[in-house]
Design a protein around this motif. Structure first.
Motif, PDB file in Angstrom:
ATOM      1  N   GLU A  16       0.839  -1.193   0.000  1.00 19.24           N
ATOM      2  CA  GLU A  16       0.000   0.000   0.000  1.00 19.24           C
ATOM      3  C   GLU A  16       0.874   1.243   0.000  1.00 19.24           C
ATOM      4  N   GLU A  17       0.351   2.298  -0.560  1.00 19.59           N
ATOM      5  CA  GLU A  17       1.080   3.563  -0.599  1.00 19.59           C
ATOM      6  C   GLU A  17       0.566   4.502   0.479  1.00 19.59           C
ATOM      7  N   ASP A  18       1.483   5.216   1.143  1.00 19.18           N
ATOM      8  CA  ASP A  18       1.079   6.195   2.140  1.00 19.18           C
ATOM      9  C   ASP A  18       0.798   7.531   1.443  1.00 19.18           C
ATOM     10  N   GLU A  19       0.548   8.571   2.250  1.00 23.21           N
ATOM     11  CA  GLU A  19       0.180   9.868   1.692  1.00 23.21           C
ATOM     12  C   GLU A  19       1.298  10.488   0.861  1.00 23.21           C
ATOM     13  N   LEU A  20       2.528  10.052   1.080  1.00 24.49           N
ATOM     14  CA  LEU A  20       3.665  10.578   0.329  1.00 24.49           C
ATOM     15  C   LEU A  20       3.969   9.740  -0.904  1.00 24.49           C
ATOM     16  N   GLY A  21       3.177   8.683  -1.092  1.00 28.60           N
ATOM     17  CA  GLY A  21       3.385   7.834  -2.252  1.00 28.60           C
ATOM     18  C   GLY A  21       4.415   6.749  -2.056  1.00 28.60           C
ATOM     19  N   ASN A  22       4.873   6.563  -0.804  1.00 30.30           N
ATOM     20  CA  ASN A  22       5.843   5.511  -0.516  1.00 30.30           C
ATOM     21  C   ASN A  22       5.119   4.189  -0.287  1.00 30.30           C
ATOM     22  N   GLY A  23       5.625   3.133  -0.897  1.00 31.93           N
ATOM     23  CA  GLY A  23       4.980   1.837  -0.777  1.00 31.93           C
ATOM     24  C   GLY A  23       5.464   1.045   0.432  1.00 31.93           C
ATOM     25  N   HIS A  24       4.532   0.375   1.112  1.00 26.18           N
ATOM     26  CA  HIS A  24       4.851  -0.460   2.265  1.00 26.18           C
ATOM     27  C   HIS A  24       4.021  -1.743   2.199  1.00 26.18           C
ATOM     28  N   HIS A  25       4.584  -2.844   2.676  1.00 26.88           N
ATOM     29  CA  HIS A  25       3.827  -4.083   2.770  1.00 26.88           C
ATOM     30  C   HIS A  25       3.178  -4.164   4.155  1.00 26.88           C
ATOM     31  N   ARG A  26       1.859  -4.372   4.175  1.00 28.10           N
ATOM     32  CA  ARG A  26       1.119  -4.385   5.440  1.00 28.10           C
ATOM     33  C   ARG A  26       0.125  -5.527   5.436  1.00 28.10           C
ATOM     34  N   ALA A  36      -4.215  -1.412  -5.448  1.00 30.57           N
ATOM     35  CA  ALA A  36      -3.203  -0.739  -4.633  1.00 30.57           C
ATOM     36  C   ALA A  36      -3.922   0.312  -3.803  1.00 30.57           C
ATOM     37  N   GLN A  37      -4.198  -0.024  -2.551  1.00 30.15           N
ATOM     38  CA  GLN A  37      -5.008   0.848  -1.709  1.00 30.15           C
ATOM     39  C   GLN A  37      -4.170   1.955  -1.076  1.00 30.15           C
ATOM     40  N   SER A  38      -4.816   3.069  -0.788  1.00 31.90           N
ATOM     41  CA  SER A  38      -4.171   4.177  -0.075  1.00 31.90           C
ATOM     42  C   SER A  38      -4.157   3.890   1.408  1.00 31.90           C
ATOM     43  N   SER A  39      -2.973   3.877   2.021  1.00 33.24           N
ATOM     44  CA  SER A  39      -2.894   3.570   3.443  1.00 33.24           C
ATOM     45  C   SER A  39      -3.450   4.695   4.288  1.00 33.24           C
ATOM     46  N   GLY A  40      -3.554   5.901   3.717  1.00 33.68           N
ATOM     47  CA  GLY A  40      -4.100   7.012   4.496  1.00 33.68           C
ATOM     48  C   GLY A  40      -5.529   6.768   4.882  1.00 33.68           C
ATOM     49  N   SER A  41      -6.411   6.511   3.884  1.00 32.40           N
ATOM     50  CA  SER A  41      -7.817   6.272   4.179  1.00 32.40           C
ATOM     51  C   SER A  41      -8.010   4.949   4.873  1.00 32.40           C
ATOM     52  N   ALA A  42      -7.158   3.960   4.521  1.00 29.00           N
ATOM     53  CA  ALA A  42      -7.301   2.648   5.144  1.00 29.00           C
ATOM     54  C   ALA A  42      -6.974   2.712   6.625  1.00 29.00           C
ATOM     55  N   SER A  43      -5.931   3.480   6.974  1.00 31.91           N
ATOM     56  CA  SER A  43      -5.570   3.583   8.383  1.00 31.91           C
ATOM     57  C   SER A  43      -6.672   4.244   9.170  1.00 31.91           C
TER      58      SER A  43
END
Length: 397
Positions: free
Chosen positions: A103-113, A378-385
């Protein structure tokens, strides 16, 4: 409304003649020597689930497929970006699944979660609804809530409000949970791993009621057959290097009865380090056991069926095709999903109970699958969090 879904609900009285498992006996409709099966749906599983209209299954990697009830018309239903799907659940025209995903965070960096996601059975509206603290290998539905276990405890997630409650049990680790009409059955272990219990959660989140039901030998699996629960206890046959288990039954009155089934349930140095999954299908239980060939000094992992009515066990026909070793993963709509147990094999299999000669490699089933809807998710981690944390609260039982 989010409907309560039974784990194994009958969708028809269509009967199969099956050569692979002993008969429940006494049916006038059965031809001599041919057992009978009802067509049943399994709405919760690791590799395959069904809602009585379609079958959904995963390749154990990043793809979920959808097929008709005869395993035809296969399409790519959902894909996880650089991830892996672990478990699935169906309710109210929605598929829920747990996965590890990028998933990508608000800065567009990808992370596995670790994620839990929902998607409509029409293939629309895919979104992340929770971020578990560890991999989730089993997910079900109870009283309008998703139930799953991560390292923090047993969690109850309302998919509409995204409010999540955590059930901790006297400081013990909760390992596995399975919803039912009676409540949520779950297993616990202490810090040493020596004391293992089968328990039942009832009531509601404001007034939880938990009861210890029985001592067990393995926390990672059990099977619900009507009002009976089947689970594993350590066998007297166990010795250095070989862990044998006995399959026993706990009835509604609290009586524990041996079934006479004993073996190494998928545990050997060649395969996984845990007993095989117990999968209930009507009045039968499916699982895999290791068999030792003393002359060849080899192990082979065979799929079995145990008839809880006749109390008989039999190896499933069709497993020898290709000389494979398999773990039973799920059973639904007359199909058994078999995962390859050999390291590096990379192949899964589907066996029709109606035709024991129909063992088919998964790649051949999905090779012509067309894409349904959008490409990889590829979900946005911002809204998902925000979805997984808003209004979260804990309640200890």
């Amino acid at each position: 409304m989010f409907k309560r879904v039974a784990l194994f609900a009958a969708i028809a009285v269509l009967v199969f003649a099956i050569a692979g498992c002993s008969s429940s006996g006494g049916s006038s409709a059965a031809t001599a020597g041919q057992p009978q099966y009802e067509m049943l749906s399994n709405s919760s599983g690791k590799s395959m689930v069904s809602d009585g209209e379609r079958i959904y299954f995963t390749d154990g990697e990043d793809t979920i497929y959808r097929a008709d009830l005869d395993m035809s018309s296969v399409v790519v239903f959902e894909q996880v970006d650089q991830g892996r799907v672990f478990a699935m659940c169906l309710a109210d025209e929605t598929l829920y699944y747990s996965a590890e995903a990028r998933e990508e965070d608000e800065l567009g960096n990808g992370h596995h979660r670790n994620v839990i996601r929902s998607i409509g059975t029409d293939g629309k509206g895919s979104k992340t609804i929770a971020h578990p603290s560890s991999i989730v290998t089993n997910i079900g539905v109870w009283q309008d809530m998703l139930v799953y276990v991560d390292k923090d405890g047993m969690k109850f997630l309302d998919p509409k409000s995204n409010i999540e409650n955590v059930c901790a049990f006297n400081g013990k680790d909760i390992v596995y949970a399975q919803p039912s009409e009676e409540g949520v059955y779950f297993t616990t272990t202490d810090a040493s791993g020596d004391v293992k219990k089968l328990c039942l959660f009832k009531g509601d989140m404001t007034r939880p009621d938990t009861t210890e039901l029985a001592d067990i030998g393995y926390c990672g699996t059990f099977a619900l057959c009507g009002s009976d629960i089947y689970y594993l206890v350590l066998s007297e046959k166990s010795g250095p290097g070989d862990t044998y288990y006995d399959l026993v039954k706990l009835d509604a009155q609290g009586n524990v009865t041996p079934t006479g089934v004993t073996g190494i349930f998928g545990k050997s140095s060649m395969y996984t380090d845990a007993p095989a999954r117990l999968c209930a299908y009507g009045d039968r239980i499916f699982y895999s056991k290791d068999e030792i060939d003393d002359k060849k000094h080899t192990w082979e992992l065979f799929p079995y069926c145990f008839n809880t009515v006749t109390v008989q066990e039999k190896v499933l026909d069709g497993y020898t095709k290709g000389n494979i070793n398999v773990q039973v993963s799920d059973v639904s709509e007359g199909f058994v999903f078999l995962r390859s147990a050999s390291t590096g094999a990379g192949k899964d299999w589907v066996l029709s109970l109606a035709d024991p000669n129909s063992l088919v490699e998964l790649p051949s089933i999905v090779e012509n699958a067309e894409q349904l809807g959008a490409s990889k998710t590829a979900q946005s981690s911002g809204s998902a969090s925000a979805a997984s944390s808003s209004g979260s609260k804990s309640s200890s039982s």
